[in-house]
Design a protein around this motif. Structure first.
Motif, PDB file in Angstrom:
ATOM      1  N   THR A 175     175.962   7.508  26.626  1.00  0.00           N
ATOM      2  CA  THR A 175     176.972   8.326  25.947  1.00  0.00           C
ATOM      3  C   THR A 175     177.810   7.505  24.957  1.00  0.00           C
ATOM      4  O   THR A 175     178.642   8.077  24.239  1.00  0.00           O
ATOM      5  CB  THR A 175     177.914   8.987  26.965  1.00  0.00           C
ATOM      6  N   ILE A 176     177.617   6.186  24.929  1.00  0.00           N
ATOM      7  CA  ILE A 176     178.332   5.348  23.960  1.00  0.00           C
ATOM      8  C   ILE A 176     177.477   5.294  22.702  1.00  0.00           C
ATOM      9  O   ILE A 176     176.557   4.488  22.580  1.00  0.00           O
ATOM     10  CB  ILE A 176     178.591   3.936  24.521  1.00  0.00           C
ATOM     11  N   THR A 177     177.762   6.185  21.790  1.00  0.00           N
ATOM     12  CA  THR A 177     176.945   6.336  20.591  1.00  0.00           C
ATOM     13  C   THR A 177     177.464   5.435  19.463  1.00  0.00           C
ATOM     14  O   THR A 177     178.489   4.766  19.596  1.00  0.00           O
ATOM     15  CB  THR A 177     176.943   7.791  20.132  1.00  0.00           C
ATOM     16  N   ALA A 178     176.744   5.426  18.360  1.00  0.00           N
ATOM     17  CA  ALA A 178     177.134   4.621  17.202  1.00  0.00           C
ATOM     18  C   ALA A 178     176.828   5.408  15.931  1.00  0.00           C
ATOM     19  O   ALA A 178     175.981   6.304  15.928  1.00  0.00           O
ATOM     20  CB  ALA A 178     176.392   3.288  17.201  1.00  0.00           C
ATOM     21  N   VAL A 179     177.532   5.059  14.860  1.00  0.00           N
ATOM     22  CA  VAL A 179     177.317   5.719  13.576  1.00  0.00           C
ATOM     23  C   VAL A 179     176.781   4.718  12.565  1.00  0.00           C
ATOM     24  O   VAL A 179     176.906   3.497  12.733  1.00  0.00           O
ATOM     25  CB  VAL A 179     178.620   6.348  13.039  1.00  0.00           C
ATOM     26  N   SER A 180     176.172   5.251  11.523  1.00  0.00           N
ATOM     27  CA  SER A 180     175.587   4.422  10.475  1.00  0.00           C
ATOM     28  C   SER A 180     176.591   4.191   9.348  1.00  0.00           C
ATOM     29  O   SER A 180     177.475   5.013   9.103  1.00  0.00           O
ATOM     30  CB  SER A 180     174.328   5.085   9.912  1.00  0.00           C
ATOM     31  N   VAL A 181     176.417   3.073   8.669  1.00  0.00           N
ATOM     32  CA  VAL A 181     177.248   2.736   7.516  1.00  0.00           C
ATOM     33  C   VAL A 181     176.345   2.185   6.421  1.00  0.00           C
ATOM     34  O   VAL A 181     175.462   1.362   6.691  1.00  0.00           O
ATOM     35  CB  VAL A 181     178.331   1.693   7.876  1.00  0.00           C
ATOM     36  N   ALA A 182     176.560   2.637   5.197  1.00  0.00           N
ATOM     37  CA  ALA A 182     175.859   2.077   4.051  1.00  0.00           C
ATOM     38  C   ALA A 182     176.792   1.107   3.334  1.00  0.00           C
ATOM     39  O   ALA A 182     177.949   1.437   3.063  1.00  0.00           O
ATOM     40  CB  ALA A 182     175.404   3.177   3.099  1.00  0.00           C
ATOM     41  N   VAL A 183     176.293  -0.086   3.070  1.00  0.00           N
ATOM     42  CA  VAL A 183     177.072  -1.123   2.396  1.00  0.00           C
ATOM     43  C   VAL A 183     176.451  -1.356   1.015  1.00  0.00           C
ATOM     44  O   VAL A 183     175.267  -1.670   0.913  1.00  0.00           O
ATOM     45  CB  VAL A 183     177.068  -2.430   3.207  1.00  0.00           C
ATOM     46  N   VAL A 212     171.955  -2.718  -1.841  1.00  0.00           N
ATOM     47  CA  VAL A 212     172.222  -1.560  -0.995  1.00  0.00           C
ATOM     48  C   VAL A 212     171.573  -1.785   0.364  1.00  0.00           C
ATOM     49  O   VAL A 212     170.374  -2.096   0.443  1.00  0.00           O
ATOM     50  CB  VAL A 212     171.661  -0.258  -1.626  1.00  0.00           C
ATOM     51  N   HIS A 213     172.358  -1.638   1.408  1.00  0.00           N
ATOM     52  CA  HIS A 213     171.810  -1.770   2.763  1.00  0.00           C
ATOM     53  C   HIS A 213     172.388  -0.675   3.663  1.00  0.00           C
ATOM     54  O   HIS A 213     173.617  -0.496   3.710  1.00  0.00           O
ATOM     55  CB  HIS A 213     172.126  -3.148   3.362  1.00  0.00           C
ATOM     56  N   LEU A 214     171.519   0.045   4.336  1.00  0.00           N
ATOM     57  CA  LEU A 214     171.934   1.051   5.308  1.00  0.00           C
ATOM     58  C   LEU A 214     171.830   0.442   6.698  1.00  0.00           C
ATOM     59  O   LEU A 214     170.745   0.066   7.141  1.00  0.00           O
ATOM     60  CB  LEU A 214     171.051   2.294   5.208  1.00  0.00           C
ATOM     61  N   HIS A 215     172.956   0.330   7.365  1.00  0.00           N
ATOM     62  CA  HIS A 215     172.991  -0.207   8.727  1.00  0.00           C
ATOM     63  C   HIS A 215     172.974   0.976   9.698  1.00  0.00           C
ATOM     64  O   HIS A 215     174.004   1.620   9.939  1.00  0.00           O
ATOM     65  CB  HIS A 215     174.243  -1.066   8.935  1.00  0.00           C
ATOM     66  N   LYS A 216     171.800   1.255  10.241  1.00  0.00           N
ATOM     67  CA  LYS A 216     171.635   2.404  11.127  1.00  0.00           C
ATOM     68  C   LYS A 216     172.304   2.154  12.480  1.00  0.00           C
ATOM     69  O   LYS A 216     172.097   1.123  13.117  1.00  0.00           O
ATOM     70  CB  LYS A 216     170.146   2.689  11.343  1.00  0.00           C
ATOM     71  N   ASN A 217     173.118   3.143  12.893  1.00  0.00           N
ATOM     72  CA  ASN A 217     173.754   3.102  14.223  1.00  0.00           C
ATOM     73  C   ASN A 217     174.401   1.739  14.482  1.00  0.00           C
ATOM     74  O   ASN A 217     174.191   1.130  15.526  1.00  0.00           O
ATOM     75  CB  ASN A 217     172.725   3.419  15.304  1.00  0.00           C
ATOM     76  N   SER A 218     175.205   1.287  13.528  1.00  0.00           N
ATOM     77  CA  SER A 218     175.736  -0.072  13.604  1.00  0.00           C
ATOM     78  C   SER A 218     177.129  -0.179  14.206  1.00  0.00           C
ATOM     79  O   SER A 218     177.507  -1.249  14.692  1.00  0.00           O
ATOM     80  CB  SER A 218     175.765  -0.691  12.199  1.00  0.00           C
ATOM     81  N   ILE A 219     177.907   0.899  14.176  1.00  0.00           N
ATOM     82  CA  ILE A 219     179.291   0.818  14.647  1.00  0.00           C
ATOM     83  C   ILE A 219     179.479   1.750  15.840  1.00  0.00           C
ATOM     84  O   ILE A 219     179.466   2.974  15.701  1.00  0.00           O
ATOM     85  CB  ILE A 219     180.286   1.161  13.539  1.00  0.00           C
ATOM     86  N   PRO A 220     179.683   1.188  17.039  1.00  0.00           N
ATOM     87  CA  PRO A 220     179.897   2.020  18.223  1.00  0.00           C
ATOM     88  C   PRO A 220     181.158   2.872  18.079  1.00  0.00           C
ATOM     89  O   PRO A 220     182.126   2.482  17.424  1.00  0.00           O
ATOM     90  CB  PRO A 220     180.055   0.991  19.357  1.00  0.00           C
ATOM     91  N   VAL A 256     187.577   0.838  10.019  1.00  0.00           N
ATOM     92  CA  VAL A 256     187.131  -0.064  11.088  1.00  0.00           C
ATOM     93  C   VAL A 256     185.925   0.498  11.829  1.00  0.00           C
ATOM     94  O   VAL A 256     184.951  -0.211  12.089  1.00  0.00           O
ATOM     95  CB  VAL A 256     188.282  -0.341  12.080  1.00  0.00           C
ATOM     96  N   PHE A 257     185.982   1.795  12.171  1.00  0.00           N
ATOM     97  CA  PHE A 257     184.941   2.389  13.016  1.00  0.00           C
ATOM     98  C   PHE A 257     184.058   3.404  12.294  1.00  0.00           C
ATOM     99  O   PHE A 257     183.122   3.929  12.894  1.00  0.00           O
ATOM    100  CB  PHE A 257     185.577   3.072  14.237  1.00  0.00           C
ATOM    101  N   ALA A 258     184.368   3.680  11.021  1.00  0.00           N
ATOM    102  CA  ALA A 258     183.634   4.710  10.269  1.00  0.00           C
ATOM    103  C   ALA A 258     183.622   6.022  11.038  1.00  0.00           C
ATOM    104  O   ALA A 258     182.656   6.778  10.981  1.00  0.00           O
ATOM    105  CB  ALA A 258     182.205   4.256   9.972  1.00  0.00           C
ATOM    106  N   GLY A 259     184.739   6.260  11.773  1.00  0.00           N
ATOM    107  CA  GLY A 259     184.768   7.414  12.659  1.00  0.00           C
ATOM    108  C   GLY A 259     185.913   8.358  12.369  1.00  0.00           C
ATOM    109  O   GLY A 259     186.710   8.173  11.446  1.00  0.00           O
ATOM    110  N   ASN A 260     186.013   9.396  13.196  1.00  0.00           N
ATOM    111  CA  ASN A 260     187.007  10.451  13.067  1.00  0.00           C
ATOM    112  C   ASN A 260     188.180  10.139  13.986  1.00  0.00           C
ATOM    113  O   ASN A 260     188.010  10.007  15.204  1.00  0.00           O
ATOM    114  CB  ASN A 260     186.372  11.796  13.442  1.00  0.00           C
TER     115      ASN A 260
END
Length: 471
Positions: A302-310, A406-414, A158-162
């Protein structure tokens, strides 16, 4: 099939004063939804929507392949469950009605693609663990055995996070509420955390009766923001695309002035607003705010986001080893592959002619974060190779795909990290204390799903118009 509209009582329609202007920053689904609800007021304000890129819809984007297949580069389905899901369905029905389309069972069937409760995509989801696919268990005893892996995979999916860094209270509020109500997440999920009032229509009742797990649209999910664009334009909303904002400043009398980048005109001699709804990422807004709002800017930064490649893959003449929605991959199994969605199972109508097997491989996590931190070249070839290897290893698809996007969504998921809800409280208190004519909306705050973003836009409009919540 009829539509049951729920008009607001006259005494609750405390509309924005006539002649006032609301500028909505961001043309993703949150900003579009906010504009939609603003313009539907009985005496709507003037609405100007400003989008920095040249297209609307944000991360929602559908692409048609050479054989007619539809590939989703972002979200691929909308959940109809709960009050938020019902409101999204109702909003779509109102589009059909407003745009002059026949609101009938036949007309709706030509637009909506549901995944019913008895469908494999609704019933089956998998984890890839130990080099094999495992069906997610439904029993409590089995769930406990995989709880750690499942939560890690869920946070990644969901968040591509830890999962160790994210706030469960902010990321999964229903789980948090269930635990608070019943002192147990599992018991709370079984008993329910309470029901909220929901809108009603024949389609919503059909979705409940057939236990839809999700739905899409025949032309792809981007049909939704496209319909919003058409509706807003027809109602006189000024939509300015390809025109990023460089700053915001407060004028005498409390009005905002929307700053233009050097050499770029926003199409107005001076774009000013009585109120601003910001539906851009929190970190982006933090750079636009004036010095008077420095404490707010610091919190938002401080509310950062991470990138996801689809990576969308299409295979001709291939079969999946299992039937279901897709599978998630724990970080211990592969730090770069978040999961694979079996698009053709849920929405075979999008397969094209001749039909080909469509998959979406999601890449991100610590692997991608490490590459970004090192400044590595993030080429399409890199993501394609990793995605094809995952499809071959995890699903047995050894032959090369017939089509790949291929699409890289930069900083797409908070990332709702620990303490996220305190940041939101701090921001809310600052806006109230300073009486700033600014309302926050979008995925940065209280949910990243399509329904969450649409609801955030609705709530922002509710706040600006002075209508009571849940109306």
């Amino acid at each position: 099939m009829g539509v049951v509209l729920i008009p607001l009582p006259a005494e609750r329609r405390l509309d924005f004063p006539m002649g006032r202007t609301v500028v909505v920053l961001g043309g993703g689904i949150s900003g579009l939804a906010a504009s939609y609800h603003l313009i539907r007021a009985s005496c709507p304000p003037k609405v100007v929507l400003v989008e920095g890129s040249k297209r609307l819809g944000g991360w929602i984007r559908s692409v048609r392949g050479p054989d007619g297949a539809i590939f989703e580069l972002g979200p691929r389905g909308i959940r109809p469950a709960g009050a938020l899901g019902a409101r999204t369905l109702l909003m779509f029905l109102l589009f059909l009605r407003t745009c002059g389309e026949q609101v009938s069972e036949l007309g709706l069937d030509s637009q909506v693609l549901p995944v019913r409760g008895d469908h494999p995509a609704a019933q089956n989801r998998f984890l890839y663990v130990g080099g094999a696919l495992h069906a997610l268990p439904s029993g409590i005893s089995l769930t406990l055995k995989v709880a750690s892996l499942a939560m890690d995979s869920l946070c990644r999916g969901v968040f591509a996070g830890n999962s160790r860094e994210l706030s469960i209270r902010s990321c999964f509020p229903s789980l948090f509420q269930a635990e608070q109500t019943h002192r147990s997440i599992l018991l709370g999920l079984l008993l329910g955390a309470g029901r909220s009032p929901q809108p009603d229509s024949a389609l919503i009742r059909q979705a409940r009766a057939e236990r839809w797990s999700q739905w899409s649209l025949r032309g792809g999910l981007e049909t939704l923001p496209q319909a919003l664009n058409t509706y807003l334009t027809s109602r006189g909303v000024s939509i300015l695309k390809g025109q990023p904002v460089c700053g915001l400043s407060l004028q005498a009398g409390g009005r905002w002035k929307v700053g233009e980048p050097p050499g770029v005109s926003l199409g107005h001699s001076s774009l000013e607003a009585d109120h601003i709804i910001s539906a851009v990422p929190a970190s982006v807004l933090s750079k636009l705010l004036p010095t008077e709002a420095a404490p707010l800017a610091r919190a938002l930064s401080t509310i950062t986001a991470v990138s996801v490649a689809v990576v969308n893959l299409q295979y001709q003449g291939a079969r999946l080893p299992v039937q279901g929605f897709g599978h998630l991959v724990p970080s211990s199994e592969d730090p770069g592959i978040l999961g694979i969605v079996y698009d053709s199972v849920a929405f075979p109508e999008h397969d094209g002619s001749p039909p080909g097997l469509r998959l979406t491989v999601m890449l991100g996590g610590s692997w991608l974060q490490m590459l970004e931190a090192k400044g590595c070249v993030l080429s399409q070839e890199l993501f394609q190779q990793k995605a094809e290897k995952a499809a071959a290893t995890q699903l047995g698809l050894k032959e090369p795909p017939s089509h790949c996007l291929v699409h890289l969504h930069k900083n797409s998921i908070p990332q709702y990290t620990l303490g996220h809800w305190q940041k939101l409280e701090s921001a809310t208190q600052f806006l109230a204390a300073q009486k700033l004519p600014l309302t926050l909306a979008g995925a940065s705050y209280e949910g990243v799903a399509v329904n969450d973003c649409i609801e955030s836009g609705r709530q922002a409009a509710v706040q600006v118009l002075g209508i009571e919540p849940n109306s």
